[in-house]
Design a protein around this motif. Sequence first.
Motif, PDB file in Angstrom:
ATOM      1  N   ALA A 159      -8.473  43.387  59.005  1.00 18.63           N
ATOM      2  CA  ALA A 159      -7.045  43.541  59.298  1.00 18.63           C
ATOM      3  C   ALA A 159      -6.787  43.399  60.797  1.00 18.63           C
ATOM      4  O   ALA A 159      -5.842  42.723  61.212  1.00 18.63           O
ATOM      5  N   ARG A 160      -7.627  44.006  61.604  1.00 13.60           N
ATOM      6  CA  ARG A 160      -7.458  43.934  63.072  1.00 13.60           C
ATOM      7  C   ARG A 160      -7.672  42.517  63.593  1.00 13.60           C
ATOM      8  O   ARG A 160      -6.984  42.081  64.515  1.00 13.60           O
ATOM      9  N   MET A 161      -8.624  41.795  63.012  1.00 18.58           N
ATOM     10  CA  MET A 161      -8.842  40.400  63.421  1.00 18.58           C
ATOM     11  C   MET A 161      -7.625  39.550  63.061  1.00 18.58           C
ATOM     12  O   MET A 161      -7.212  38.687  63.845  1.00 18.58           O
ATOM     13  N   ASN A 162      -7.053  39.789  61.875  1.00 20.60           N
ATOM     14  CA  ASN A 162      -5.850  39.055  61.482  1.00 20.60           C
ATOM     15  C   ASN A 162      -4.666  39.417  62.364  1.00 20.60           C
ATOM     16  O   ASN A 162      -3.854  38.555  62.704  1.00 20.60           O
ATOM     17  N   LEU A 163      -4.554  40.686  62.746  1.00 23.12           N
ATOM     18  CA  LEU A 163      -3.493  41.103  63.672  1.00 23.12           C
ATOM     19  C   LEU A 163      -3.633  40.353  64.996  1.00 23.12           C
ATOM     20  O   LEU A 163      -2.660  39.790  65.506  1.00 23.12           O
ATOM     21  N   LYS A 164      -4.842  40.332  65.528  1.00 22.53           N
ATOM     22  CA  LYS A 164      -5.087  39.647  66.804  1.00 22.53           C
ATOM     23  C   LYS A 164      -4.762  38.156  66.704  1.00 22.53           C
ATOM     24  O   LYS A 164      -4.117  37.586  67.582  1.00 22.53           O
ATOM     25  N   ALA A 165      -5.185  37.526  65.603  1.00 24.91           N
ATOM     26  CA  ALA A 165      -4.909  36.096  65.399  1.00 24.91           C
ATOM     27  C   ALA A 165      -3.410  35.851  65.233  1.00 24.91           C
ATOM     28  O   ALA A 165      -2.866  34.863  65.753  1.00 24.91           O
ATOM     29  N   GLY A 166      -2.725  36.745  64.528  1.00 23.92           N
ATOM     30  CA  GLY A 166      -1.284  36.609  64.336  1.00 23.92           C
ATOM     31  C   GLY A 166      -0.513  36.742  65.635  1.00 23.92           C
ATOM     32  O   GLY A 166       0.438  35.995  65.893  1.00 23.92           O
ATOM     33  N   VAL A 167      -0.926  37.703  66.465  1.00 30.05           N
ATOM     34  CA  VAL A 167      -0.275  37.883  67.770  1.00 30.05           C
ATOM     35  C   VAL A 167      -0.486  36.633  68.618  1.00 30.05           C
ATOM     36  O   VAL A 167       0.450  36.131  69.261  1.00 30.05           O
ATOM     37  N   LYS A 168      -1.703  36.099  68.604  1.00 36.80           N
ATOM     38  CA  LYS A 168      -2.003  34.889  69.377  1.00 36.80           C
ATOM     39  C   LYS A 168      -1.160  33.710  68.868  1.00 36.80           C
ATOM     40  O   LYS A 168      -0.610  32.946  69.666  1.00 36.80           O
ATOM     41  N   SER A 193       1.739  33.920  67.382  1.00 41.32           N
ATOM     42  CA  SER A 193       3.126  34.189  67.798  1.00 41.32           C
ATOM     43  C   SER A 193       3.341  33.821  69.261  1.00 41.32           C
ATOM     44  O   SER A 193       4.373  33.263  69.624  1.00 41.32           O
ATOM     45  N   GLU A 194       2.369  34.172  70.101  1.00 43.03           N
ATOM     46  CA  GLU A 194       2.472  33.843  71.533  1.00 43.03           C
ATOM     47  C   GLU A 194       2.556  32.343  71.757  1.00 43.03           C
ATOM     48  O   GLU A 194       3.111  31.894  72.757  1.00 43.03           O
ATOM     49  N   ASN A 195       2.005  31.580  70.819  1.00 37.80           N
ATOM     50  CA  ASN A 195       2.044  30.120  70.910  1.00 37.80           C
ATOM     51  C   ASN A 195       3.145  29.515  70.043  1.00 37.80           C
ATOM     52  O   ASN A 195       3.120  28.323  69.755  1.00 37.80           O
ATOM     53  N   ALA A 196       4.090  30.357  69.625  1.00 37.15           N
ATOM     54  CA  ALA A 196       5.252  29.943  68.836  1.00 37.15           C
ATOM     55  C   ALA A 196       4.877  29.344  67.481  1.00 37.15           C
ATOM     56  O   ALA A 196       5.635  28.576  66.905  1.00 37.15           O
ATOM     57  N   ALA A 197       3.711  29.705  66.951  1.00 36.52           N
ATOM     58  CA  ALA A 197       3.288  29.252  65.624  1.00 36.52           C
ATOM     59  C   ALA A 197       3.585  30.380  64.635  1.00 36.52           C
ATOM     60  O   ALA A 197       2.682  30.992  64.059  1.00 36.52           O
ATOM     61  N   PHE A 198       4.875  30.643  64.435  1.00 35.74           N
ATOM     62  CA  PHE A 198       5.289  31.809  63.663  1.00 35.74           C
ATOM     63  C   PHE A 198       4.964  31.711  62.178  1.00 35.74           C
ATOM     64  O   PHE A 198       4.693  32.719  61.538  1.00 35.74           O
ATOM     65  N   ASP A 199       4.995  30.502  61.607  1.00 31.02           N
ATOM     66  CA  ASP A 199       4.617  30.354  60.194  1.00 31.02           C
ATOM     67  C   ASP A 199       3.146  30.729  60.001  1.00 31.02           C
ATOM     68  O   ASP A 199       2.794  31.405  59.034  1.00 31.02           O
ATOM     69  N   THR A 200       2.313  30.299  60.914  1.00 35.71           N
ATOM     70  CA  THR A 200       0.896  30.650  60.870  1.00 35.71           C
ATOM     71  C   THR A 200       0.719  32.147  61.088  1.00 35.71           C
ATOM     72  O   THR A 200      -0.065  32.802  60.398  1.00 35.71           O
ATOM     73  N   ALA A 201       1.461  32.686  62.032  1.00 42.10           N
ATOM     74  CA  ALA A 201       1.377  34.121  62.335  1.00 42.10           C
ATOM     75  C   ALA A 201       1.715  34.954  61.098  1.00 42.10           C
ATOM     76  O   ALA A 201       1.042  35.951  60.819  1.00 42.10           O
ATOM     77  N   LYS A 202       2.743  34.535  60.356  1.00 44.11           N
ATOM     78  CA  LYS A 202       3.130  35.276  59.134  1.00 44.11           C
ATOM     79  C   LYS A 202       1.954  35.383  58.170  1.00 44.11           C
ATOM     80  O   LYS A 202       1.738  36.435  57.572  1.00 44.11           O
ATOM     81  N   VAL A 203       1.197  34.313  58.029  1.00 44.03           N
ATOM     82  CA  VAL A 203       0.049  34.311  57.114  1.00 44.03           C
ATOM     83  C   VAL A 203      -1.004  35.315  57.595  1.00 44.03           C
ATOM     84  O   VAL A 203      -1.542  36.099  56.798  1.00 44.03           O
ATOM     85  N   TYR A 204      -1.291  35.313  58.894  1.00 48.17           N
ATOM     86  CA  TYR A 204      -2.269  36.262  59.438  1.00 48.17           C
ATOM     87  C   TYR A 204      -1.816  37.709  59.227  1.00 48.17           C
ATOM     88  O   TYR A 204      -2.607  38.558  58.826  1.00 48.17           O
ATOM     89  N   PHE A 205      -0.552  37.988  59.515  1.00 48.51           N
ATOM     90  CA  PHE A 205      -0.061  39.355  59.378  1.00 48.51           C
ATOM     91  C   PHE A 205      -0.100  39.806  57.912  1.00 48.51           C
ATOM     92  O   PHE A 205      -0.471  40.945  57.618  1.00 48.51           O
ATOM     93  N   LYS A 206       0.260  38.907  57.011  1.00 48.69           N
ATOM     94  CA  LYS A 206       0.226  39.244  55.584  1.00 48.69           C
ATOM     95  C   LYS A 206      -1.216  39.478  55.121  1.00 48.69           C
ATOM     96  O   LYS A 206      -1.500  40.433  54.388  1.00 48.69           O
ATOM     97  N   THR A 207      -2.123  38.625  55.558  1.00 53.30           N
ATOM     98  CA  THR A 207      -3.533  38.774  55.186  1.00 53.30           C
ATOM     99  C   THR A 207      -4.080  40.100  55.715  1.00 53.30           C
ATOM    100  O   THR A 207      -4.835  40.789  55.018  1.00 53.30           O
ATOM    101  N   GLY A 208      -3.679  40.470  56.916  1.00 53.30           N
ATOM    102  CA  GLY A 208      -4.102  41.754  57.481  1.00 53.30           C
ATOM    103  C   GLY A 208      -3.595  42.931  56.673  1.00 53.30           C
ATOM    104  O   GLY A 208      -4.343  43.887  56.403  1.00 53.30           O
ATOM    105  N   ARG A 209      -2.328  42.868  56.252  1.00 54.35           N
ATOM    106  CA  ARG A 209      -1.764  43.945  55.419  1.00 54.35           C
ATOM    107  C   ARG A 209      -2.487  44.022  54.081  1.00 54.35           C
ATOM    108  O   ARG A 209      -2.786  45.110  53.585  1.00 54.35           O
ATOM    109  N   GLU A 210      -2.778  42.857  53.505  1.00 53.26           N
ATOM    110  CA  GLU A 210      -3.490  42.828  52.223  1.00 53.26           C
ATOM    111  C   GLU A 210      -4.901  43.392  52.368  1.00 53.26           C
ATOM    112  O   GLU A 210      -5.402  44.048  51.459  1.00 53.26           O
ATOM    113  N   ALA A 211      -5.545  43.136  53.505  1.00 54.94           N
ATOM    114  CA  ALA A 211      -6.900  43.663  53.736  1.00 54.94           C
ATOM    115  C   ALA A 211      -6.881  45.192  53.766  1.00 54.94           C
ATOM    116  O   ALA A 211      -7.783  45.840  53.222  1.00 54.94           O
TER     117      ALA A 211
END
Length: 149
Positions: free
Chosen positions: A13-22, A24-42
């Motif tokens: 979950a923490r790795m997905n959070l870190k990847a999602g934040v990264k 988002s910082e690069n304006a890849a919000f669709d990708t970020a949503k997937v990371y955040f959701k995967t982290g919540r599911e984990a």
Amino acid sequence: ASTVTDEERVELARMNLKAGVKASENAAFDTAKVYFKTGREALGSRGWEGDHRTMLDLCSHGANACFVTGDFDSMNELIDEVLSKDIDTKEKYRVSEIKVKSLLIAGKANESINAALDFRRQLGLPAPQKKAASKFTIIRECIRVKKLL
């Protein structure tokens, strides 16, 4: 088949959070949503009890990514999830801010103002009951609340 331990789930979950934040910082919000959701599911259904900080960050950042991409249904689900938790009001700031912004861009200015005033009350700050506020006053008070957090 090997079973995944709680520690491994938290780490995932923490790795997905870190990847999602990264992302988002690069304006890849669709990708970020997937990371955040995967982290919540984990973290699963017990995520709030197991690692509440990570779950809060996954939901808050996820709500923002959904807001930016126009996925308002998912955004509202995440906001409602955070707001329903028995956690410190200050920890609800990010999702409350997203809620206020989303109402405003949806053309629901009065609901947006009411949501902002309600959050101020929850923080213990004074807030008028039914008095229209100028844009200057709203911006000034928003800055004041951010400084308090």
